[in-house]
Scaffold this motif. Structure first.
Motif, PDB file in Angstrom:
ATOM      1  N   HIS A   1      40.680 -27.631 -41.949  1.00 52.38           N
ATOM      2  CA  HIS A   1      40.444 -28.981 -42.458  1.00 52.38           C
ATOM      3  C   HIS A   1      39.176 -29.629 -41.911  1.00 52.38           C
ATOM      4  N   GLN A   2      38.846 -29.351 -40.647  1.00 51.78           N
ATOM      5  CA  GLN A   2      37.789 -30.101 -39.966  1.00 51.78           C
ATOM      6  C   GLN A   2      36.568 -29.257 -39.599  1.00 51.78           C
ATOM      7  N   LYS A   3      36.780 -27.966 -39.472  1.00 51.32           N
ATOM      8  CA  LYS A   3      35.730 -27.049 -38.982  1.00 51.32           C
ATOM      9  C   LYS A   3      35.320 -27.393 -37.542  1.00 51.32           C
ATOM     10  N   LEU A   4      36.206 -28.004 -36.799  1.00 52.84           N
ATOM     11  CA  LEU A   4      36.017 -28.270 -35.377  1.00 52.84           C
ATOM     12  C   LEU A   4      37.382 -28.467 -34.737  1.00 52.84           C
ATOM     13  N   ASN A   5      37.404 -28.677 -33.407  1.00 49.98           N
ATOM     14  CA  ASN A   5      38.651 -28.799 -32.647  1.00 49.98           C
ATOM     15  C   ASN A   5      39.513 -27.549 -32.787  1.00 49.98           C
ATOM     16  N   TYR A   6      38.885 -26.406 -32.593  1.00 47.69           N
ATOM     17  CA  TYR A   6      39.555 -25.111 -32.533  1.00 47.69           C
ATOM     18  C   TYR A   6      38.882 -24.314 -31.420  1.00 47.69           C
ATOM     19  N   CYS A   7      39.467 -23.193 -31.044  1.00 49.01           N
ATOM     20  CA  CYS A   7      38.869 -22.405 -29.969  1.00 49.01           C
ATOM     21  C   CYS A   7      39.324 -20.958 -30.043  1.00 49.01           C
ATOM     22  N   VAL A   8      38.639 -20.113 -29.296  1.00 44.63           N
ATOM     23  CA  VAL A   8      39.020 -18.724 -29.083  1.00 44.63           C
ATOM     24  C   VAL A   8      39.648 -18.646 -27.689  1.00 44.63           C
ATOM     25  N   SER A   9      40.821 -18.028 -27.585  1.00 44.10           N
ATOM     26  CA  SER A   9      41.503 -17.914 -26.295  1.00 44.10           C
ATOM     27  C   SER A   9      41.745 -16.447 -25.977  1.00 44.10           C
ATOM     28  N   ILE A  10      41.278 -16.016 -24.805  1.00 39.70           N
ATOM     29  CA  ILE A  10      41.442 -14.629 -24.363  1.00 39.70           C
ATOM     30  C   ILE A  10      41.887 -14.640 -22.899  1.00 39.70           C
ATOM     31  N   ALA A  11      42.968 -13.931 -22.612  1.00 40.01           N
ATOM     32  CA  ALA A  11      43.442 -13.801 -21.230  1.00 40.01           C
ATOM     33  C   ALA A  11      43.715 -12.338 -20.933  1.00 40.01           C
ATOM     34  N   VAL A  12      43.597 -11.986 -19.660  1.00 38.57           N
ATOM     35  CA  VAL A  12      43.923 -10.637 -19.212  1.00 38.57           C
ATOM     36  C   VAL A  12      45.026 -10.745 -18.167  1.00 38.57           C
ATOM     37  N   TYR A  13      46.149 -10.071 -18.458  1.00 36.47           N
ATOM     38  CA  TYR A  13      47.286 -10.045 -17.539  1.00 36.47           C
ATOM     39  C   TYR A  13      47.452  -8.621 -16.998  1.00 36.47           C
ATOM     40  N   HIS A  14      47.685  -8.527 -15.700  1.00 40.05           N
ATOM     41  CA  HIS A  14      47.933  -7.228 -15.068  1.00 40.05           C
ATOM     42  C   HIS A  14      49.286  -7.283 -14.377  1.00 40.05           C
ATOM     43  N   LYS A  15      50.199  -6.441 -14.829  1.00 41.39           N
ATOM     44  CA  LYS A  15      51.568  -6.406 -14.303  1.00 41.39           C
ATOM     45  C   LYS A  15      52.211  -7.793 -14.340  1.00 41.39           C
ATOM     46  N   GLY A  16      51.987  -8.493 -15.453  1.00 34.92           N
ATOM     47  CA  GLY A  16      52.616  -9.785 -15.677  1.00 34.92           C
ATOM     48  C   GLY A  16      51.941 -10.974 -15.040  1.00 34.92           C
ATOM     49  N   GLU A  17      50.834 -10.750 -14.328  1.00 33.91           N
ATOM     50  CA  GLU A  17      50.121 -11.843 -13.655  1.00 33.91           C
ATOM     51  C   GLU A  17      48.769 -12.077 -14.332  1.00 33.91           C
ATOM     52  N   ALA A  18      48.480 -13.335 -14.650  1.00 31.99           N
ATOM     53  CA  ALA A  18      47.191 -13.661 -15.259  1.00 31.99           C
ATOM     54  C   ALA A  18      46.068 -13.429 -14.252  1.00 31.99           C
ATOM     55  N   GLN A  19      45.059 -12.703 -14.678  1.00 28.97           N
ATOM     56  CA  GLN A  19      43.904 -12.407 -13.825  1.00 28.97           C
ATOM     57  C   GLN A  19      42.639 -13.095 -14.330  1.00 28.97           C
ATOM     58  N   VAL A  20      42.517 -13.224 -15.634  1.00 29.35           N
ATOM     59  CA  VAL A  20      41.328 -13.793 -16.263  1.00 29.35           C
ATOM     60  C   VAL A  20      41.769 -14.667 -17.427  1.00 29.35           C
ATOM     61  N   GLY A  21      41.132 -15.810 -17.591  1.00 24.46           N
ATOM     62  CA  GLY A  21      41.407 -16.671 -18.738  1.00 24.46           C
ATOM     63  C   GLY A  21      40.125 -17.271 -19.276  1.00 24.46           C
ATOM     64  N   VAL A  22      39.931 -17.185 -20.586  1.00 23.73           N
ATOM     65  CA  VAL A  22      38.754 -17.742 -21.246  1.00 23.73           C
ATOM     66  C   VAL A  22      39.199 -18.574 -22.438  1.00 23.73           C
ATOM     67  N   VAL A  23      38.712 -19.793 -22.521  1.00 20.29           N
ATOM     68  CA  VAL A  23      38.885 -20.637 -23.703  1.00 20.29           C
ATOM     69  C   VAL A  23      37.494 -21.079 -24.130  1.00 20.29           C
ATOM     70  N   TYR A  24      37.105 -20.697 -25.349  1.00 19.59           N
ATOM     71  CA  TYR A  24      35.751 -20.977 -25.818  1.00 19.59           C
ATOM     72  C   TYR A  24      35.790 -21.837 -27.072  1.00 19.59           C
ATOM     73  N   ASP A  25      35.081 -22.962 -27.012  1.00 16.92           N
ATOM     74  CA  ASP A  25      34.949 -23.886 -28.130  1.00 16.92           C
ATOM     75  C   ASP A  25      33.569 -23.662 -28.759  1.00 16.92           C
ATOM     76  N   PRO A  26      33.503 -22.949 -29.892  1.00 21.75           N
ATOM     77  CA  PRO A  26      32.194 -22.620 -30.465  1.00 21.75           C
ATOM     78  C   PRO A  26      31.418 -23.831 -30.964  1.00 21.75           C
ATOM     79  N   THR A  27      32.103 -24.866 -31.454  1.00 22.33           N
ATOM     80  CA  THR A  27      31.382 -26.000 -32.020  1.00 22.33           C
ATOM     81  C   THR A  27      30.678 -26.817 -30.942  1.00 22.33           C
ATOM     82  N   ARG A  28      31.245 -26.853 -29.739  1.00 24.66           N
ATOM     83  CA  ARG A  28      30.637 -27.588 -28.627  1.00 24.66           C
ATOM     84  C   ARG A  28      29.941 -26.662 -27.638  1.00 24.66           C
ATOM     85  N   GLU A  29      30.058 -25.361 -27.880  1.00 22.33           N
ATOM     86  CA  GLU A  29      29.489 -24.334 -26.993  1.00 22.33           C
ATOM     87  C   GLU A  29      29.950 -24.553 -25.545  1.00 22.33           C
TER      88      GLU A  29
END
Length: 268
Positions: free
Chosen positions: A99-127
């Motif tokens: 609807h807006q072409k904004l207020n969205y993001c890409v979310s990527i996380a890496v879990y090892h043996k059930g524990e979060a090790q890395v988390g990335v949230v990227y908002d392309p419209t605001r860089e």
């Protein structure tokens, strides 16, 4: 798991998110193909699937023994016996995206043996790229996120869309959240859980409440909040289980106990 491995996962996750943002912008130059999943309010686009496919191919090209837990379910192998799982939401906030072409993001996380090790949230419209690494802090575009500020209830800026959830209305939770909003400075509804959790980590929001999120919705944001010094649990105050749908209460640690008390979540 070695620390160097975690660093390498983080580099790849950030690169994937940024390249995914570029792919999204390129695909937006053409008409969107929008489809329903479970209902008219549960949307998926050709872009969601293209982004998830891109991230899967990139990750498996580097780590063929890793598993993928993605919203669109394009990785079909059994991940139950895999130590390292990448948790992907190719576009969180698809309705906003459509609807807006904004207020969205890409979310990527890496879990090892059930524990979060890395988390990335990227908002392309605001860089804006929010990044967390377990034990090494949380960052926005390579700048450390500030420590949570001291605050009182009257200063609270809350985010939640639970107030019109039928289950929350029936249990009384919706009324409790409305009361909480009346005690606070204000309430916002962004409609993109991963970004709202990133905003809690960054101090742009002081609390975020959801009755039910999938693992890919909170996978990266959970680590962002924790590494920024915030608190994140289920609505009953218990730990969030890995890989499962869960309620979420995330917030500034100085106000979290009071918010939890006012929610009265034992009925939910």
């Amino acid at each position: 798991m070695q620390n160097t491995e975690k660093k390498q996962w983080g580099v790849l996750a950030r690169d994937c998110a940024i390249e995914a943002g570029k792919l999204i912008k390129r695909m937006l130059e053409e008409p969107l193909e929008v489809m329903y999943k479970s209902s008219a309010s549960d949307l998926v686009t050709s872009v969601d699937r293209a982004v998830e496919k891109f991230v899967i191919n990139t990750v498996l090209g580097a780590y063929p023994d890793h598993g993928i837990l993605g919203e669109e379910g394009l990785f079909t192998d059994d991940i139950s016996g895999m130590d390292t799982i990448w948790v992907i939401d190719p576009i969180d906030g698809t309705t906003n995206f459509v609807h807006q072409k904004l207020n969205y993001c890409v979310s990527i996380a890496v879990y090892h043996k059930g524990e979060a090790q890395v988390g990335v949230v990227y908002d392309p419209t605001r860089e804006e790229l929010f990044y967390a690494e377990k034990g090494n802090g949380a960052f926005l575009n390579d700048e450390p996120l500030p420590k949570p500020r001291q605050m009182v209830m009257e200063e609270l800026l809350l985010a939640s869309s639970v107030i019109w959830n039928r289950r929350a209305m029936k249990s009384g939770l919706a009324a409790n959240i409305q009361d909480l909003a009346l005690r606070s400075r204000g309430m916002r509804v962004l409609g993109v859980a991963a970004l709202e959790l990133a905003y809690v980590a960054a101090g742009r929001l002081d609390a975020y409440i959801s009755l039910s999120l999938n693992a890919w919705d909170y996978g990266a944001g959970k680590l962002l909040v924790e590494e920024a010094g915030g608190t994140i649990t289920r609505l009953d105050g218990k730990e969030i289980p890995f890989g499962e749908k869960s309620s979420i209460l995330a917030g500034n640690p100085h106000i979290y106990p009071k918010v939890l008390e006012l929610l009265g979540t034992k009925r939910v």
